[in-house]
Design an enzyme around this catalytic site. Sequence first.
Site, PDB file in Angstrom:
ATOM      1  N   ASP A  70       5.964  -3.856   7.679  1.00 30.00           N
ATOM      2  CA  ASP A  70       5.353  -5.190   8.003  1.00 30.00           C
ATOM      3  C   ASP A  70       4.168  -5.329   7.369  1.00 30.00           C
ATOM      4  O   ASP A  70       3.187  -4.547   7.556  1.00 30.00           O
ATOM      5  CB  ASP A  70       5.263  -5.133   9.537  1.00 30.00           C
ATOM      6  CG  ASP A  70       6.563  -5.327  10.163  1.00 30.00           C
ATOM      7  OD1 ASP A  70       7.184  -6.657  10.517  1.00 30.00           O
ATOM      8  OD2 ASP A  70       7.173  -4.244  10.588  1.00 30.00           O
ATOM      9  N   ASP A 121       4.736   1.536   4.191  1.00 30.59           N
ATOM     10  CA  ASP A 121       4.761   0.683   5.506  1.00 30.59           C
ATOM     11  C   ASP A 121       5.818  -0.289   5.458  1.00 30.59           C
ATOM     12  O   ASP A 121       6.147  -0.716   4.156  1.00 30.59           O
ATOM     13  CB  ASP A 121       3.159   0.184   5.677  1.00 30.59           C
ATOM     14  CG  ASP A 121       3.088  -0.668   6.978  1.00 30.59           C
ATOM     15  OD1 ASP A 121       3.631  -0.139   8.002  1.00 30.59           O
ATOM     16  OD2 ASP A 121       2.676  -1.716   6.766  1.00 30.59           O
ATOM     17  N   ASP A 123      -0.932  -1.701   4.201  1.00 29.69           N
ATOM     18  CA  ASP A 123      -1.935  -2.656   4.039  1.00 29.69           C
ATOM     19  C   ASP A 123      -3.030  -2.771   5.196  1.00 29.69           C
ATOM     20  O   ASP A 123      -3.692  -3.649   5.209  1.00 29.69           O
ATOM     21  CB  ASP A 123      -1.047  -3.952   4.426  1.00 29.69           C
ATOM     22  CG  ASP A 123      -0.614  -3.966   5.897  1.00 29.69           C
ATOM     23  OD1 ASP A 123      -0.214  -3.000   6.502  1.00 29.69           O
ATOM     24  OD2 ASP A 123      -0.784  -5.222   6.192  1.00 29.69           O
TER      25      ASP A 123
END
Length: 230
Positions: free
Chosen positions: A11, A9, A168
């Site tokens: 951001d 991922d 995240d």
Amino acid sequence: MQADTIIFDLDGTLVDSAGDLTASLNHALSVLGRPAIDPASVRAMVGHGARKLLERGLAATGGMTPDLVEAGVRPFLDYYGANIAAHTRPFEGVEDTLALLAGQGLRLAVCTNKPVALAEQLVAELGWASRFDALLGADSRPFRKPDPRHLTDTLEAAGGRRAIFVGDSRTDAETALAARVPLVLVSFGYSTEPVESLGADHVIGHFPDLLPAVGHIQRQFTASTAADGA
């Protein structure tokens, strides 16, 4: 067969972009006559793309309607595109860890819900234009995370056969689970809930900890292959 590709991922996983996303959201809100939102609150809104961020920002400042979201999208994207790396930086340890993984012969790729043009622009401005074997964004396919095809198509685009996913958020966790891909979650990202509750194979608090986590998953792959061949 061990994993040959590590997919990330963007951001909240590779980069801390909250400052630039906050500035862009607040610019769009200002255009719409809304008050600014503090950075800590914006961090909890990130992770599902610009439109969802606008929806949440409008809801928090007086109410959201589809027309307001449409009116805010262009100001948000224009401002963000012009300031995409004003404050965004890789998390501590990311640069060295990516280099070490690549040095092990692993392919590296990005699977993000950021529009692909913006993701490519950000990666280029951070000096990573040649770092990744593939990058798929929210509009690279007719589907996006948590649809597992977003992840499996990223693996295919990178030329890999087996992946480990690093993210995240719950969206990342749901994507990996649906794709049956081992998952490492970082605890310093933008998740609004404890990542320890999301079913990851490993949770790391510092990015260099990804190296032993990947090593452990690779050993599990090897043991599983050996058991299957016994």
